[in-house]
Design a protein around this motif. Structure first.
Motif, PDB file in Angstrom:
ATOM      1  N   ARG A 170      -7.457  -7.415  -4.426  1.00  0.00           N
ATOM      2  CA  ARG A 170      -7.768  -7.875  -5.566  1.00  0.00           C
ATOM      3  C   ARG A 170      -8.903  -8.706  -5.809  1.00  0.00           C
ATOM      4  O   ARG A 170      -9.562  -9.105  -6.662  1.00  0.00           O
ATOM      5  CB  ARG A 170      -6.655  -9.182  -5.765  1.00  0.00           C
ATOM      6  CG  ARG A 170      -5.579  -8.937  -6.421  1.00  0.00           C
ATOM      7  CD  ARG A 170      -4.278  -9.863  -6.553  1.00  0.00           C
ATOM      8  NE  ARG A 170      -4.144 -10.353  -5.131  1.00  0.00           N
ATOM      9  CZ  ARG A 170      -3.537 -11.694  -4.898  1.00  0.00           C
ATOM     10  NH1 ARG A 170      -3.502 -12.601  -5.823  1.00  0.00           N
ATOM     11  NH2 ARG A 170      -3.141 -11.869  -3.697  1.00  0.00           N
TER      12      ARG A 170
ATOM     13  N   LYS B 201       1.994  -2.765  -9.726  1.00  0.00           N
ATOM     14  CA  LYS B 201       0.856  -1.990  -9.934  1.00  0.00           C
ATOM     15  C   LYS B 201       1.234  -0.960 -10.861  1.00  0.00           C
ATOM     16  O   LYS B 201       0.297  -0.202 -11.314  1.00  0.00           O
ATOM     17  CB  LYS B 201       0.771  -1.046  -8.467  1.00  0.00           C
ATOM     18  CG  LYS B 201       0.035  -2.139  -7.651  1.00  0.00           C
ATOM     19  CD  LYS B 201      -0.249  -1.250  -6.297  1.00  0.00           C
ATOM     20  CE  LYS B 201      -0.574  -2.380  -5.132  1.00  0.00           C
ATOM     21  NZ  LYS B 201      -0.351  -1.415  -3.583  1.00  0.00           N
ATOM     22  N   ILE B 202       2.707  -0.905 -11.443  1.00  0.00           N
ATOM     23  CA  ILE B 202       2.831   0.061 -12.571  1.00  0.00           C
ATOM     24  C   ILE B 202       2.103  -0.270 -13.981  1.00  0.00           C
ATOM     25  O   ILE B 202       2.485  -1.456 -14.395  1.00  0.00           O
ATOM     26  CB  ILE B 202       4.412   0.408 -12.753  1.00  0.00           C
ATOM     27  CG1 ILE B 202       4.920   0.975 -11.202  1.00  0.00           C
ATOM     28  CG2 ILE B 202       4.670   1.122 -13.721  1.00  0.00           C
ATOM     29  CD1 ILE B 202       6.495   0.824 -11.397  1.00  0.00           C
ATOM     30  N   ASP B 203       1.626   0.504 -14.562  1.00  0.00           N
ATOM     31  CA  ASP B 203       0.876   0.070 -15.811  1.00  0.00           C
ATOM     32  C   ASP B 203       1.914   0.223 -16.651  1.00  0.00           C
ATOM     33  O   ASP B 203       2.755   1.061 -17.007  1.00  0.00           O
ATOM     34  CB  ASP B 203      -0.116   1.456 -16.185  1.00  0.00           C
ATOM     35  CG  ASP B 203      -0.932   1.453 -17.649  1.00  0.00           C
ATOM     36  OD1 ASP B 203      -0.544   0.138 -18.010  1.00  0.00           O
ATOM     37  OD2 ASP B 203      -1.684   1.887 -17.619  1.00  0.00           O
ATOM     38  N   PRO B 204       2.224  -1.048 -17.391  1.00  0.00           N
ATOM     39  CA  PRO B 204       3.200  -1.077 -18.643  1.00  0.00           C
ATOM     40  C   PRO B 204       2.969  -0.137 -19.547  1.00  0.00           C
ATOM     41  O   PRO B 204       4.231   0.299 -20.155  1.00  0.00           O
ATOM     42  CB  PRO B 204       3.113  -2.617 -19.008  1.00  0.00           C
ATOM     43  CG  PRO B 204       2.157  -3.159 -18.092  1.00  0.00           C
ATOM     44  CD  PRO B 204       1.420  -2.275 -17.211  1.00  0.00           C
ATOM     45  N   ALA B 205       1.911   0.415 -19.968  1.00  0.00           N
ATOM     46  CA  ALA B 205       1.635   1.277 -20.778  1.00  0.00           C
ATOM     47  C   ALA B 205       2.746   2.674 -20.547  1.00  0.00           C
ATOM     48  O   ALA B 205       2.995   3.258 -21.631  1.00  0.00           O
ATOM     49  CB  ALA B 205       0.210   1.772 -21.147  1.00  0.00           C
ATOM     50  N   LEU B 206       2.686   2.924 -19.197  1.00  0.00           N
ATOM     51  CA  LEU B 206       3.456   4.028 -18.982  1.00  0.00           C
ATOM     52  C   LEU B 206       4.940   3.952 -19.532  1.00  0.00           C
ATOM     53  O   LEU B 206       5.506   4.987 -19.697  1.00  0.00           O
ATOM     54  CB  LEU B 206       3.477   4.241 -17.545  1.00  0.00           C
ATOM     55  CG  LEU B 206       3.530   5.513 -16.747  1.00  0.00           C
ATOM     56  CD1 LEU B 206       2.260   6.147 -17.264  1.00  0.00           C
ATOM     57  CD2 LEU B 206       3.319   5.497 -15.227  1.00  0.00           C
ATOM     58  N   GLU B 208       6.136   2.131 -21.756  1.00  0.00           N
ATOM     59  CA  GLU B 208       5.966   2.185 -23.240  1.00  0.00           C
ATOM     60  C   GLU B 208       5.889   3.502 -23.802  1.00  0.00           C
ATOM     61  O   GLU B 208       6.580   3.916 -24.815  1.00  0.00           O
ATOM     62  CB  GLU B 208       4.737   1.327 -23.747  1.00  0.00           C
ATOM     63  CG  GLU B 208       5.201   0.283 -24.816  1.00  0.00           C
ATOM     64  CD  GLU B 208       3.874  -0.644 -25.100  1.00  0.00           C
ATOM     65  OE1 GLU B 208       2.949  -0.322 -25.811  1.00  0.00           O
ATOM     66  OE2 GLU B 208       3.755  -1.798 -24.413  1.00  0.00           O
ATOM     67  N   SER B 229       7.680   3.190  -7.230  1.00  0.00           N
ATOM     68  CA  SER B 229       7.963   2.114  -6.493  1.00  0.00           C
ATOM     69  C   SER B 229       8.519   2.416  -5.050  1.00  0.00           C
ATOM     70  O   SER B 229       9.001   1.533  -4.128  1.00  0.00           O
ATOM     71  CB  SER B 229       9.134   0.853  -7.189  1.00  0.00           C
ATOM     72  OG  SER B 229      10.191   1.656  -7.210  1.00  0.00           O
TER      73      SER B 229
END
Lengths: 282, 308
Positions: A170, B201-206, B208, B229
């Motif tokens: 980070r 680490k997963i992009d929430p856009a994915l 959506e 995951s």
């Protein structure tokens, strides 16, 4: 839940409620038994190790301090605290340094990484067994601050290293680059830029190492020599005593852990708060 | 991360200003210096001791001591005793059951924390609530189940108070059940942590995008969330599995003598000062655990995931 009001357009799916229930049940499962022993440690002098409570008292706590069979508890507590402090300091120094080193690929980095993984997943008692055998072959006497310290480090160092990986993941490198561009030496950059930014994570590692050492049993038991740590004393008591004193000791040692955790978290929060107030990088 | 960029830059160790001699070390050498304390400690106190019990496992012994030799009898005896197989089967059974339960709990709780709890403060508080017991004594957390599960324990009293049962349940304490409960209690966090780390680490856009493309929640879960995951799942599985296989305290304290663990058997041999057979048993356990961990590591490149 905190988030519900933020997102008024969207209705929560049923899975939210199901998982919230699961989470709640899990927390009850996690804390329930512990709360039972905290309550039972305040059992009246005539009460036993199960409910019902026969009055309430601090009788069983007083038992710990009485000279006699419990005499080793306060002494071993002191030893455990000292050992945990030493382990914590060494872990921070070694893990932060190694974390810095692992930011570049270097020859042998894979080997060292897997050595750390192996050290972490090795059945704990076997670490102590190996060190104990080694000491025996060399004719050395095992002791708290040599062999037991070493055995605990094989557990706290990989933990600290992996925690530092998470911290560095980070970390925004542009701050270091800016420091270099402004003419900082490597040492100045480390002292005034990198370490202050990493400080909350470093405090976390220090606390983790402290609590892991303070509660460690399996790695220490075969190599502690003739001076026991607190967990070793508690273990010995389990088989010999069945009075609420055991719960009183459990309550006290957990209170110490909570105190250390609470103080560290408060320190981290205040660091972050100060930083946010000054508008510096978090 | 700017790995390539950084490896080109030379790093100075001594301050430049004081007019001292300036040392310039190659970045590679700086890294070596920085990791050397770790390397030395792990080599001296982990790798070498492992080598020591590898060597001792071939030694001869009697009641008085151990004698350098090269014997295979320690292994022969170990591998031909039915008790060995029995204890491995019993430990594997525990490991498998506990793995299943902690995976279910760990994945769902991590998913809840990462995707359902929107407030950062709330998420931190809930995560800390899961993590704090992990920083307290495992021994105390184990014996905490005794007054809870016992014949006159809190759980039985509660059941009888609401008239779910008339008689106290006997199987709760000092049984394989108690061992499993304690393991789950002790080790679920080892699953929650790595899985939550992967999920975060997963992009929430994915997600959506998947929803907009018409995927059901189940499809999104199976085709996107679980594959992304799997590092966390593998890492958590390794930690839980090795903890259960290496345990000797929980089985001893909670099974009431009904089960033994591999390590508790080994500890008995150590107490009897039968070091060479104990060492042979240790080597077999280490090989077994290494094999299982190696298989799980094949699923994911743990190093790439952690170090970046």
């Amino acid at each position: 839940m905190g988030g519900a009001s933020r997102d008024p357009r969207e209705k929560r799916p049923w899975t939210f409620y199901a998982l919230a229930m699961l989470m709640g049940t899990f927390l009850v499962f996690l804390y329930g038994p512990m709360v039972v022993i905290y309550v039972l440690s305040f059992q009246g002098p005539d009460g036993g190790v199960t409910f019902p409570m026969v009055g309430t008292s601090t009788f069983w706590f007083a038992e710990i301090l009485k000279p006699g069979q419990m005499a080793n508890i306060p002494v071993s507590f002191g030893r455990s605290m000292l050992l945990a402090c030493i382990v914590s300091v060494i872990t921070v120094l070694v893990a932060v340094s190694a974390g810095l080193g692992f930011r570049r690929r270097f020859a042998g980095s894979g080997l060292l990484f897997y050595l750390a993984v192996a050290s972490l997943v090795m059945p704990s008692l076997l670490v102590g067994f190996g060190i104990g055998l080694g000491f025996k072959l060399f004719g050395w006497q095992t002791d708290l601050f040599t062999s037991a310290l070493a055995a605990q480090l094989t557990w706290t160092l990989p933990f600290g290293l992996f925690a530092m990986f998470a911290v560095f993941n980070r970390f925004n490198r542009t701050y270091e680059e800016a420091a270099t561009d402004l003419g900082a030496t490597a040492w100045q950059r480390l002292r005034w830029v990198t370490l202050p930014i990493l400080m909350p994570g470093i405090l976390g590692v220090a606390m983790g190492a402290f609590t892991l050492s303070y509660d460690e049993y399996a790695r220490t038991t075969l190599v502690a020599g003739n001076r026991n740590t607190l967990p070793l004393e508690i273990y010995a008591l389990i088989s010999s005593s069945s009075s609420p004193t055991l719960f009183a000791i459990g309550t006290l040692t957990t209170a110490v852990s909570f105190l250390v955790i609470g103080m560290t978290l408060a320190l981290i929060l205040s660091l972050q708060h100060r930083r946010a107030a000054r508008g510096r990088p978090a | 991360m700017s790995l390539a960029q950084n490896s080109d830059e030379a790093v100075t160790i001594a301050p430049r200003s004081r007019g001292r001699r300036r040392w310039r070390l190659s970045p590679q050498a700086v890294s070596w210096l920085q990791v050397s304390p770790l390397a030395i400690i792990l080599t001296a106190f982990f790798a070498l001791p492992t080598l020591v019990f590898l060597i001792v496992s071939f030694y001869d012994y009697d009641r008085a001591g151990i004698y350098p030799d090269f014997l295979l009898t320690n292994y022969e005896e170990l591998l031909t005793t039915p008790a060995t197989l029995r204890v491995y089967v019993s430990s594997l059974k525990f490991a498998f059951i506990v793995w299943g339960i902690t995976l279910f709990l760990g994945f769902n709780i991590a998913y809840f924390l990462v995707f359902h709890v929107h407030s950062r403060t709330m998420r931190t508080i809930l995560f800390l609530a899961c993590a704090i017991p992990f920083w307290t004594s495992g021994i105390i957390r184990t014996i905490a189940w005794i007054p809870f599960l016992g014949r006159n324990g809190a759980f039985n009293q509660g059941l009888m108070a609401v008239h779910l049962t008339e008689q106290p349940l006997e199987f709760l304490l000092f049984s394989p059940f108690a061992v499993c409960v304690t393991y789950v209690h002790l080790f679920t966090l080892l699953m929650i942590g790595p899985i939550a780390n992967s999920l975060a680490k997963i992009d929430p856009a994915l997600l959506e995008a998947a929803r907009d493309a018409g995927a059901s929640r189940w499809r999104t879960m199976v085709d996107i969330v679980i594959p992304l995951s799997k590092t966390g799942i593998a890492l958590g599985s390794i930690l839980v599995f090795t903890q259960v296989m290496g345990d000797f305290f929980v089985v001893k304290a909670m099974s009431g003598g009904q089960s033994a663990s591999i390590v508790s058997q080994l500890a008995t041999e150590i107490q009897a000062m039968q070091y060479p057979p104990a060492a042979a048993s240790a080597i077999i356990l280490v090989l077994f655990v290494a094999l299982m961990v190696g298989c799980m590591m094949r699923v994911v490149d743990v190093r790439k995931e952690l170090v970046r």
